[in-house]
Design an enzyme around this catalytic site. Structure first.
Site, PDB file in Angstrom:
ATOM      1  CB  SER A   1      16.600  -1.585  -3.828  1.00 13.51           C
ATOM      2  OG  SER A   1      15.276  -2.140  -4.239  1.00 13.51           O
TER       3      SER A   1
ATOM      4  CB  SER B   1       2.362  -9.256   0.105  1.00 15.99           C
ATOM      5  OG  SER B   1       2.420  -9.242  -1.095  1.00 15.99           O
TER       6      SER B   1
ATOM      7  CG  HIS C   1       1.267  -6.495   1.662  1.00 11.63           C
ATOM      8  ND1 HIS C   1      -0.088  -6.784   1.035  1.00 11.63           N
ATOM      9  CD2 HIS C   1       2.004  -5.972   0.598  1.00 11.63           C
ATOM     10  CE1 HIS C   1       0.098  -6.648  -0.071  1.00 11.63           C
ATOM     11  NE2 HIS C   1       1.161  -6.100  -0.547  1.00 11.63           N
TER      12      HIS C   1
ATOM     13  CE  LYS D   1      -2.153  -3.873  -1.978  1.00  9.52           C
ATOM     14  NZ  LYS D   1      -0.739  -4.071  -2.496  1.00  9.52           N
TER      15      LYS D   1
ATOM     16  CB  THR E   1      -7.443  14.957 -10.613  1.00 10.41           C
ATOM     17  OG1 THR E   1      -7.202  15.633 -11.711  1.00 10.41           O
ATOM     18  CG2 THR E   1      -8.519  15.266  -9.538  1.00 10.41           C
TER      19      THR E   1
HETATM   20  C1  LIG Z   1      -0.251  -3.131  -3.499  1.00  9.95           C
HETATM   21  C2  LIG Z   1       1.269  -2.835  -3.413  1.00  9.95           C
HETATM   22  C3  LIG Z   1       1.734  -1.501  -3.579  1.00  9.95           C
HETATM   23  C4  LIG Z   1       0.742  -0.577  -4.238  1.00  9.95           C
HETATM   24  O1  LIG Z   1      -0.378  -0.020  -3.585  1.00  9.95           O
HETATM   25  P1  LIG Z   1      -1.545   0.493  -4.349  1.00  9.95           P
HETATM   26  O2  LIG Z   1      -2.178   1.461  -3.430  1.00  9.95           O
HETATM   27  O3  LIG Z   1      -2.464  -0.807  -4.701  1.00  9.95           O
HETATM   28  O4  LIG Z   1      -1.229   1.111  -5.880  1.00  9.95           O
HETATM   29  C5  LIG Z   1       2.787  -0.991  -3.104  1.00  9.95           C
HETATM   30  N1  LIG Z   1       3.896  -1.672  -2.284  1.00  9.95           N
HETATM   31  C6  LIG Z   1       3.431  -3.176  -2.154  1.00  9.95           C
HETATM   32  C7  LIG Z   1       4.410  -3.986  -1.349  1.00  9.95           C
HETATM   33  C8  LIG Z   1       2.200  -3.802  -2.791  1.00  9.95           C
HETATM   34  O5  LIG Z   1       1.952  -5.144  -2.435  1.00  9.95           O
END
Ligand SMILES: *Cc1c(COP(=O)(O)O)cnc(C)c1O
Length: 410
Positions: A136, A188, A216, A247, A277
Site C-alpha cells: 500500500s 488529492s 480524483h 466528485k 440498499t
Molecule cells: C473522496 C475519496 C474517496 C471516497 O469517495 P466517496 O465517494 O466520497 O465516498 C475515496 N478515495 C479517495 C482518494 C477520496 O479522496
C-alpha cells in the site's frame, strides 16, 4: 450515569489539539455554481465556493439534473432494498455497463460510496487470495487503509510513489506469493500523480495484482475521462480500477471495474455490498448521464486545466506559496494549523470566499494548507477577487509571501 462526560472530554481534546471540525452551513444553487448561500446567524449571504470536489460542476449540469428528475418521476425515489431483495433496478444495470466501458473492463460493480467501494473491494479481493500480501502506498486515502486493515492479511507500506521501495518489498515477498498493489492515480492533497506504467512493470515482473483509486481523476483526465490510467496510456494493464460517482461526476456512489470473475466474486462475498440498499434509480441515471457527457465532451476538462494553470500563475505572481502541481489541485501552503483556520475564517466572513482549511490528520503537521479547486466556472473576475483576498489574509496573519520552496528549505 455521567456517560456524557466521556463524549464532552473527547471533544475537548479535539478542541485543544485544534482539530475540531466545523462544517459551513451552505446551500448550493444549481445553475449559479460556484456561487452558493452561506447561512449565518445574521442571515443568508452569498459566497463563492473554491474547494468543491464537484470539480467540473456536473452536479448542476442540465443533462444530469434532468436525468435525476425524469427517472425519479418515473421510478420513484429509493431502490426498495438490497439488490438481493429488490433486484437490480434498470438504470443501475446501465450504469455498471457504462463504467465497464469507461475503463475498458469486462464488468463494473456499484457501491453506495467510494469509501465503501475501497473498503469492500480491497478487503474482499485480498481475503480471496491465499496468504495475500497487500502493498500500500504511504499516502493512500483513509478508505483504502480501512480496506487494507479489514482484509486482515499481511501488509507492507511503500514510501509514497517510490517504485524502488516497492520493488524491494515485491522482491522480498517473492514471485510465488499472492500480492496486491494498491495506490491512487492522483493524490488529492499534494495534487501529484503516480507513475502508473512503472508500477505495472513491477507488477508484471513480480506477478502482482494492481488496484488503483482514480477518485480524483475520473472525468478529468484521459480522452474520455477514464482517469490518470487512461491519460498515461496504462488502463489495460491495471487489474482493478476503483472510483467515485460523487466528485467529477457530481452524484453519489462508488464502484470497481475489472474482470467478470473478480467483479462477480466481490458481488458475492463483500458484506459492504450485500447488506445495504442499492443506489436510487434517479442517482444511477444521473451518474450515467454525467459519464456519457464527459466521454464525449472535453470542454470541461480543458477549461478546468486552463483555469487551474491561470490560478497557479496568478497566486505565484502575488508571492503566495503555491505548491507546484501538474494537476487541477492548487494547494496554498500555510504551514500552521491555527493560522490556517484563521485564514479561512477571514476569507469566509470578510471576503465571502469559502475554502475549508486542511489540517492534520488529513495532511502532516506543519503542512497545513488551503486546497483550492478551480472549476470551469471560476472566471477571471472571481480569480482576481480570490488573489486580492489571499494577499489581505497573508498580510494580516503575517504569513511569508514567498515561494513554498523557500519556506520548505528553512
Ligand atoms: C473522496 C475519496 C474517496 C471516497 O469517495 P466517496 O465517494 O466520497 O465516498 C475515496 N478515495 C479517495 C482518494 C477520496 O479522496
Amino acid at each position: 450515569m455521567g456517560y456524557n462526560t466521556y463524549f464532552a472530554d473527547a471533544l475537548n481534546r479535539l478542541h485543544q489539539e485544534r482539530r475540531y471540525r466545523v462544517f459551513a452551513h451552505l446551500e448550493r444553487l444549481a445553475g449559479r455554481y460556484p456561487h452558493a448561500i452561506h447561512h449565518t446567524p445574521d442571515g443568508p449571504r452569498d459566497v463563492v465556493v473554491w474547494c468543491s470536489n464537484d470539480y467540473l460542476g456536473m452536479g448542476q449540469h442540465p443533462k444530469v439534473v434532468g436525468a435525476l428528475v425524469e427517472t425519479a418521476t418515473r421510478m420513484g425515489t429509493g431502490a426498495g432494498g438490497t439488490r438481493n431483495i429488490a433486484g437490480t433496478n434498470h438504470p443501475l444495470v446501465l450504469l455498471e455497463q457504462e463504467l465497464a466501458d469507461l475503463h475498458g473492463k469486462e464488468a463494473g460493480l456499484v457501491f453506495t460510496s467510494g469509501y465503501v467501494s475501497n473498503d469492500a473491494g480491497i478487503s474482499t479481493i485480498a481475503k480471496l487470495l491465499p496468504n495475500c500480501l497487500i502493498l500500500s502506498d504511504a499516502l493512500n486515502h483513509n478508505s483504502m487503509i480501512t480496506g487494507v486493515r479489514n482484509a486482515g492479511t499481511d501488509k507492507a507500506v511503500w514510501r509514497h510513489n517510490d517504485v524502488e521501495h516497492l520493488e524491494d518489498l515485491l522482491k522480498k515477498a517473492g514471485k510465488e506469493r499472492c500480492k496486491l498493489i494498491v495506490f491512487e492515480g492522483l493524490y488529492s492533497m499534494d495534487g501529484d500523480v503516480s507513475p502508473i506504467g512503472k508500477i505495472c512493470d513491477l507488477a508484471e515482473k513480480y506477478n502482482a495484482m494492481t488496484y488503483i483509486d482514480e477518485v480524483h481523476a475520473v472525468g478529468m483526465y484521459g480522452a474520455r475521462g477514464g482517469g490518470q490510467a487512461e491519460q498515461q496510456g496504462e488502463m489495460a494493464r491495471i487489474d482493478v480500477i476503483e472510483a467515485t460517482l460523487a466528485k467529477a461526476f457530481g452524484c453519489l456512489g462508488g464502484y470497481i471495474t475489472g474482470t467478470k470473475e473478480l467483479v462477480d466474486a466481490v458481488r458475492s462475498f463483500a458484506p459492504g455490498f450485500i447488506f445495504t440498499t442499492a443506489l436510487p434509480p434517479g442517482i444511477c441515471a444521473a451518474a450515467t448521464a454525467a459519464i456519457k457527457h464527459l466521454k464525449e465532451s472535453s470542454w470541461e476538462r480543458e477549461r478546468q486545466q486552463e483555469r487551474a494553470a491561470k490560478l497557479k500563475a496568478d497566486l505565484s505572481a502575488a508571492g503566495l506559496p503555491v505548491l507546484p502541481t501538474d494537476t487541477h489541485i492548487v494547494p496554498v501552503m500555510v504551514c500552521d494549523a491555527e493560522k490556517c483556520k484563521q485564514a479561512t475564517d477571514i476569507l469566509l466572513e470578510e471576503h465571502g470566499i469559502y475554502i475549508q482549511p486542511i489540517n492534520y490528520p488529513t495532511v502532516p503537521v506543519g503542512t497545513e494548507r488551503l486546497r483550492i479547486t478551480p472549476s470551469p466556472y471560476h472566471d477571471d473576475v472571481l480569480m482576481q477577487a480570490l488573489t486580492e483576498a489571499l494577499i489581505d489574509v497573508w498580510d494580516r496573519l503575517e504569513l511569508p509571501r514567498k515561494p513554498y520552496s523557500a519556506i520548505a528549505a528553512e
